[in-house]
Design a protein around this motif. Sequence first.
Motif, PDB file in Angstrom:
ATOM      1  N   ASP A  73       0.851  -1.199   0.000  1.00  0.00           N
ATOM      2  CA  ASP A  73       0.000   0.000   0.000  1.00  0.00           C
ATOM      3  C   ASP A  73       0.884   1.245   0.000  1.00  0.00           C
ATOM      4  N   GLY A  74       1.970   1.204   0.796  1.00  0.00           N
ATOM      5  CA  GLY A  74       2.871   2.357   0.897  1.00  0.00           C
ATOM      6  C   GLY A  74       3.524   2.695  -0.433  1.00  0.00           C
ATOM      7  N   SER A  75       4.043   1.675  -1.126  1.00  0.00           N
ATOM      8  CA  SER A  75       4.735   1.963  -2.404  1.00  0.00           C
ATOM      9  C   SER A  75       3.728   2.390  -3.475  1.00  0.00           C
ATOM     10  N   ASN A  76       2.526   1.844  -3.438  1.00  0.00           N
ATOM     11  CA  ASN A  76       1.492   2.271  -4.401  1.00  0.00           C
ATOM     12  C   ASN A  76       1.117   3.737  -4.176  1.00  0.00           C
ATOM     13  N   ASN A  77       0.943   4.101  -2.911  1.00  0.00           N
ATOM     14  CA  ASN A  77       0.571   5.483  -2.606  1.00  0.00           C
ATOM     15  C   ASN A  77       1.694   6.451  -2.983  1.00  0.00           C
ATOM     16  N   GLU A  78       2.931   6.037  -2.752  1.00  0.00           N
ATOM     17  CA  GLU A  78       4.081   6.885  -3.141  1.00  0.00           C
ATOM     18  C   GLU A  78       4.089   7.109  -4.641  1.00  0.00           C
ATOM     19  N   LYS A  79       3.861   6.037  -5.390  1.00  0.00           N
ATOM     20  CA  LYS A  79       3.866   6.167  -6.851  1.00  0.00           C
ATOM     21  C   LYS A  79       2.742   7.114  -7.308  1.00  0.00           C
ATOM     22  N   LEU A  80       1.585   6.953  -6.699  1.00  0.00           N
ATOM     23  CA  LEU A  80       0.451   7.800  -7.072  1.00  0.00           C
ATOM     24  C   LEU A  80       0.792   9.271  -6.797  1.00  0.00           C
TER      25      LEU A  80
END
Length: 203
Positions: A97-104
């Motif tokens: 979830d953390g890496s997805n949110n960072e990418k977004l």
Amino acid sequence: MYKIVLASRNKKKIRELETLLADLSSKVQVLSLDDIGYTEDIIEDGDTFSENSRIKATGPARLGYIGIADDSGLCVDALDGAPGVYSARFSGEGATDGSNNEKLLSLLENVPDEKRTARFCTVVTCAFPDGTDFQVEGVCEGTILHAADGEGGFGYDPLFYYAPLKKTFAALSADEKNAVSHRGKAMRGFVEKFKEYILKTGE
Ligand code: IMP
């Protein structure tokens, strides 16, 4: 007795569906993939929530059960609808979830507030052993913040601002979120349609 199989191994999702169908408990039994010994891998290779949801629901239906499945994701307007069906694995293999949110956040870095509109979508499929099915969609509109806010929820919840409650999804209680969320709407829509089906088939 109608045996419906939720195409999931997630005990929370099973209990949630049992609760939604509580007033039909004398007529409907909710089972999980584990309950029916379903071991096949389900390959979600569709291009839409609708296709993926149908792929998941069809497995149990082929075995003679009523198959239910949901497929969800986040669609961001400034990214032409991404991450969409790739929501879970947006930042690649081993995504969290953390890496997805960072990418977004990084993709939206220079996007102004008025263009940060987005929506969560869910499609629920109810598939029958005779090959027919029906689908119900649930949508929830919001905007993507510039930084995470809130401790609850999962996935993109900390970045998803829901204006009517002036909070992110991660700052809502589970009940508050369920009352307005894409998934809550789609599941309640499914229950309504399923009740009509039971009335029609008259068991
Ligand atoms: P699923 O189809 O319910 O497994 O959802 C796929 C992915 O979409 C999840 O892994 C999350 O990244 C994202 N997603 C779906 N629903 C939500 C939600 O309610 N909040 C935050 N993220 C969500």
